[in-house]
Design a protein around this motif. Sequence first.
Motif, PDB file in Angstrom:
ATOM      1  N   GLY A   1     -27.938  -7.402  59.399  1.00 15.35           N
ATOM      2  CA  GLY A   1     -27.726  -8.476  60.370  1.00 15.35           C
ATOM      3  C   GLY A   1     -29.029  -8.982  60.952  1.00 15.35           C
ATOM      4  N   ASP A   2     -29.947  -8.050  61.206  1.00 11.55           N
ATOM      5  CA  ASP A   2     -31.262  -8.464  61.715  1.00 11.55           C
ATOM      6  C   ASP A   2     -32.008  -9.311  60.695  1.00 11.55           C
ATOM      7  OD1 ASP A   2     -30.759  -7.115  64.062  1.00 11.55           O
ATOM      8  OD2 ASP A   2     -31.856  -5.302  63.445  1.00 11.55           O
TER       9      ASP A   2
ATOM     10  N   ILE B   1     -30.636 -11.140  58.300  1.00 10.28           N
ATOM     11  CA  ILE B   1     -29.945 -12.433  58.181  1.00 10.28           C
ATOM     12  C   ILE B   1     -30.344 -13.351  59.330  1.00 10.28           C
ATOM     13  CG2 ILE B   1     -27.665 -13.532  58.315  1.00 10.28           C
ATOM     14  CD1 ILE B   1     -26.579 -11.146  56.700  1.00 10.28           C
ATOM     15  N   SER B   2     -30.570 -12.790  60.515  1.00  7.06           N
ATOM     16  CA  SER B   2     -30.922 -13.623  61.667  1.00  7.06           C
ATOM     17  C   SER B   2     -32.305 -14.265  61.528  1.00  7.06           C
ATOM     18  CB  SER B   2     -30.850 -12.810  62.958  1.00  7.06           C
ATOM     19  OG  SER B   2     -31.852 -11.809  62.973  1.00  7.06           O
ATOM     20  N   THR B   3     -33.118 -13.768  60.601  1.00  9.35           N
ATOM     21  CA  THR B   3     -34.454 -14.360  60.403  1.00  9.35           C
ATOM     22  C   THR B   3     -34.433 -15.543  59.433  1.00  9.35           C
ATOM     23  OG1 THR B   3     -35.026 -12.855  58.593  1.00  9.35           O
ATOM     24  CG2 THR B   3     -35.573 -12.137  60.837  1.00  9.35           C
TER      25      THR B   3
ATOM     26  N   TYR C   1     -31.414 -21.912  59.179  1.00 10.31           N
ATOM     27  CA  TYR C   1     -30.040 -22.176  59.595  1.00 10.31           C
ATOM     28  C   TYR C   1     -29.014 -22.275  58.460  1.00 10.31           C
ATOM     29  CZ  TYR C   1     -25.927 -24.320  61.551  1.00 10.31           C
ATOM     30  OH  TYR C   1     -24.634 -24.592  61.880  1.00 10.31           O
TER      31      TYR C   1
ATOM     32  N   GLN D   1     -28.541 -18.899  56.924  1.00  8.74           N
ATOM     33  CA  GLN D   1     -28.057 -17.962  57.939  1.00  8.74           C
ATOM     34  C   GLN D   1     -26.572 -18.177  58.210  1.00  8.74           C
ATOM     35  OE1 GLN D   1     -29.902 -18.443  61.762  1.00  8.74           O
ATOM     36  NE2 GLN D   1     -29.271 -16.433  62.465  1.00  8.74           N
ATOM     37  N   LYS D   2     -26.146 -19.419  58.247  1.00 11.92           N
ATOM     38  CA  LYS D   2     -24.732 -19.714  58.498  1.00 11.92           C
ATOM     39  C   LYS D   2     -23.863 -19.149  57.375  1.00 11.92           C
ATOM     40  CE  LYS D   2     -21.474 -23.401  59.393  1.00 11.92           C
ATOM     41  NZ  LYS D   2     -21.219 -24.826  59.432  1.00 11.92           N
TER      42      LYS D   2
ATOM     43  N   SER E   1     -23.950 -15.315  57.515  1.00 12.80           N
ATOM     44  CA  SER E   1     -23.315 -14.757  58.715  1.00 12.80           C
ATOM     45  C   SER E   1     -21.823 -14.542  58.503  1.00 12.80           C
ATOM     46  CB  SER E   1     -23.538 -15.673  59.912  1.00 12.80           C
ATOM     47  OG  SER E   1     -24.855 -15.556  60.366  1.00 12.80           O
TER      48      SER E   1
ATOM     49  N   TYR F   1     -21.540 -11.533  56.446  1.00 13.65           N
ATOM     50  CA  TYR F   1     -21.937 -10.381  57.254  1.00 13.65           C
ATOM     51  C   TYR F   1     -20.798  -9.951  58.189  1.00 13.65           C
ATOM     52  CZ  TYR F   1     -24.312  -7.644  60.816  1.00 13.65           C
ATOM     53  OH  TYR F   1     -24.662  -6.653  61.688  1.00 13.65           O
ATOM     54  N   GLN F   2     -20.138 -10.907  58.805  1.00 12.89           N
ATOM     55  CA  GLN F   2     -19.020 -10.583  59.701  1.00 12.89           C
ATOM     56  C   GLN F   2     -17.883  -9.900  58.940  1.00 12.89           C
ATOM     57  OE1 GLN F   2     -19.090 -10.687  62.972  1.00 12.89           O
ATOM     58  NE2 GLN F   2     -21.191 -11.442  62.808  1.00 12.89           N
TER      59      GLN F   2
END
Length: 96
Positions: free
Chosen positions: A24-25, A27-29, A32, A35-36, A39, A42-43
């Motif tokens: 998750g960390d 992916i946050s880097t 957009y 990442q979308k 995410s 990831y969820q």
Amino acid sequence: MNQKAIRFNQPDPDTIPAEIAALGDIISTFAYPEQKQLSACYQKIVKYSQRRIEILNMLTDSLSQMRLDSKLLLFDLDITREERDRAIAQLEEREW
């Protein structure tokens, strides 16, 4: 069995493994659009991981209950055999 039991040495289903948190960390880097997309995946991974831990805990609880039930059944069987043997002995004493 809907209530949560306190467990020792077992992960809480509401937490996620360190590897998934690290993912998750990472992916946050990302930028957009990527990442979308990631995410959402990831969820799903977090959800599946929590569900797997939940199922594992339920299986552990079920196995513990089965072991206890088996011990109780063996105890009942031993007591029933002793009662049977005493009843047979009493019947044999009355016949003489």
